[in-house]
Design a protein around this motif. Structure first.
Motif, short mmCIF file in Angstrom:
data_model
loop_
_atom_site.label_atom_id
_atom_site.label_comp_id
_atom_site.label_asym_id
_atom_site.label_seq_id
_atom_site.Cartn_x
_atom_site.Cartn_y
_atom_site.Cartn_z
N LYS A 107 -12.11 -9.47 75.87
CA LYS A 107 -10.66 -9.60 76.04
C LYS A 107 -9.93 -8.51 75.26
O LYS A 107 -10.26 -8.22 74.10
N LYS B 102 5.54 -13.55 78.82
CA LYS B 102 4.12 -13.91 78.79
C LYS B 102 3.33 -12.76 79.36
O LYS B 102 3.72 -12.17 80.37
N CYS B 103 2.22 -12.43 78.71
CA CYS B 103 1.39 -11.36 79.23
C CYS B 103 0.65 -11.86 80.47
O CYS B 103 0.06 -12.93 80.46
N LYS B 104 0.72 -11.04 81.54
CA LYS B 104 0.12 -11.47 82.80
C LYS B 104 -1.24 -10.82 83.05
O LYS B 104 -1.82 -11.00 84.11
N PRO B 106 -4.93 -10.69 83.04
CA PRO B 106 -5.98 -11.71 82.88
C PRO B 106 -7.04 -11.31 81.86
O PRO B 106 -7.82 -12.15 81.42
N CYS B 108 -6.29 -10.06 78.90
CA CYS B 108 -5.67 -10.06 77.56
C CYS B 108 -6.19 -11.24 76.75
O CYS B 108 -6.43 -12.32 77.27
N THR B 110 -4.65 -13.15 74.92
CA THR B 110 -3.74 -14.31 74.95
C THR B 110 -4.15 -15.32 76.02
O THR B 110 -3.75 -16.48 75.96
N THR B 111 -4.96 -14.89 76.99
CA THR B 111 -5.43 -15.84 78.01
C THR B 111 -6.55 -16.73 77.46
O THR B 111 -6.81 -17.80 77.98
N ASP B 112 -7.21 -16.24 76.40
CA ASP B 112 -8.33 -16.98 75.79
C ASP B 112 -7.83 -17.89 74.68
O ASP B 112 -8.20 -19.04 74.59
N LYS B 114 -4.96 -19.68 73.33
CA LYS B 114 -3.65 -20.16 73.77
C LYS B 114 -2.64 -20.30 72.61
O LYS B 114 -1.44 -20.41 72.83
N HIS B 118 2.94 -14.64 72.08
CA HIS B 118 3.00 -13.52 73.04
C HIS B 118 4.01 -12.51 72.49
O HIS B 118 5.21 -12.80 72.45
#
Lengths: 311, 141
Positions: A107, B102-104, B106, B108, B110-112, B114, B118
């Protein structure tokens, strides 16, 4: 630790500091034995959430060469991540065990998050398709050692320039040296991302061109940096299959290149460089691996504040 | 002319681009306030032709100026006391935005994770480009 430093992006180091690290790497290469006890009693944690051969082993070799020890994991499945632990929490734990840490994660931004919770130096060993600053130090060390300079070069980047984190980091680093020129060779779908094109290349005013054919650019390049189209970055396998063999550097194409052009590759190589090119003296991608160990040894000493201590 | 009762103490967000007031209302979370809020759309303006206006009863702490600056830094803030404008404030593009966008991407982190805030930073003032602090993905408004 006072003056805690991390390496998350190549921009975390000034040109003077890069020069210092590369000079130290050259000195270590000349006399590795005199550095063999520099990190005695110290531990490097290698937190590899994503598979890696070269980078992890290079870090581990670097620390062992300096007399230090290694702890860590090489697969997220074998760590507390599989139980749902966040990078932030893992880092808080590692602070208690190690003196320095190298983290690789699939990531983007994971190393930055780790650094925000760290009380020990954190090295980004690759975060998704984002940055890979120690590969950059490896590349700079290779170019500087074999070309004798980091400025006034025409560098071609070929292949996956969108997800190729080594490309992003190296461009970031090389635009800071004077009179470099870039040729970006990729299919339309794999062009460099906007934050590299707009914020780095255009913003710095450096000369660059974006082209699709490798053959047209080879004759006047000083460096050709080949990259693999990375299967693991695609969500759509069909797209990967369509793009993976777009560029293959072979003996025929090498006839178009100048006698002094060097071929670099961050490895692993798949099909993009035919094995028949390996014996060409201009192919230096396996030498790069050796330069990488010295660069990482120098970086570890620098981040631990041990670069100036006597042997 | 539509008549909206005057504001004794509060703030007026003036020179909002016509049609944007609903978006600003939502971004600022004004629906959560229990004070009087008036939204005027398509008001006549000599400078802009048409503009939107939002009037909020209460102090400046009712709105996040960074959010407002990001959405439209041409908005003027009039601070009203005893029904008179006592101060006019201009907005600036904020250097950093936390938990506004919000970062879009996938890929990033931040998707892992939570629990991560952001955070976006102003990468280019001229083009008003914001990028995610973690992955450098460009923000889309």
């Amino acid at each position: 630790m006072n003056n805690l430093r991390h390496l998350i992006s190549p921009l975390d180091l000034s040109l003077k500091e890069i020069d210092k690290i590369l000079s130290l790497a050259a000195t270590i290469k000349e006399n590795p034995k005199s550095y063999s006890k520099k990190c005695e009693g110290l531990k490097l944690a290698t937190l590899f959430y994503e598979p890696s051969t070269r980078t992890r082993l290079s870090f581990e070799t670097a620390m062992l060469n300096l007399g230090g020890s290694i702890i860590g994991f090489s697969d997220a499945a074998n760590s507390s991540v599989s139980k749902g632990e966040t990078v932030s929490d893992t880092m808080r734990i590692i602070n208690c065990f190690a003196d320095i840490c190298a983290i690789r994660h699939n990531k983007e931004g994971a190393a930055l998050v780790a650094a925000s919770k760290a009380t020990i130096p954190v090295i980004n060993a690759g975060d998704g398709g984002h940055q890979h600053p120690t590969q950059t130090l490896t590349d700079l060390n290779t170019i500087r050692s074999l070309k004798g300079r980091l400025s006034g070069l025409k560098i071609g980047f070929c292949g996956d320039l969108k997800f190729g984190r080594t490309v992003h980091s190296l461009i970031h680093a090389l635009v800071r040296y004077p009179d470099n020129e870039f040729v970006l060779i990729s299919p339309d779908e794999l062009r460099v991302p906007a934050y590299i094109r707009d914020d780095v290349l255009i913003h710095s005013g450096v000369k660059f061109t974006e082209v699709q054919r490798l053959e047209d650019s080879l004759s006047d390049l000083d460096i050709l940096y080949m990259t693999r189209v990375q299967k693991e970055r695609f969500f759509n396998e069909e797209e990967y299959i369509r793009l993976k063999d777009r560029y293959i550097l072979d003996k025929e194409k090498m006839k178009l290149a100048g006698p002094e052009m060097l071929i670099l590759h961050p490895l692993p190589r798949v099909n993009e460089i035919a094995t028949e090119v390996d014996d060409d003296p201009r192919a230096v991608y396996f030498k790069q691996v050796e330069y990488g160990v010295y660069a990482r040894m120098a970086l570890i000493l620098f981040l631990l504040g041990k670069e100036d201590t006597s042997c | 002319m539509l008549n909206v009762s005057g504001l004794k103490d509060g703030i007026v967000l003036d020179h909002i681009q016509a049609g944007m007031s609903t978006k600003i209302f939502n971004y600022l979370g004004l629906e959560k306030l229990d004070c009087q809020v008036a939204m005027i759309r398509n008001a006549r303006s000599s400078k802009m032709g048409r503009k939107d206006i939002i009037k909020i009863e209460g102090g400046l702490d009712m709105v996040d100026l960074d959010v407002l600056g990001y959405l439209d830094h041409n908005i003027t803030i009039n601070i009203i006391k005893d029904e008179k404008i006592v101060e006019k404030r201009c907005l600036k593009l904020p250097k950093r935005l936390t938990n506004v966008l919000k970062c879009k991407n996938p890929r990033c982190i931040t998707t892992d994770d939570k629990g991560l805030p952001h955070i976006f930073f102003l990468a280019n003032e001229e083009t008003q480009t914001y990028r995610c602090l973690y992955c450098e993905e460009t923000a889309s408004k």
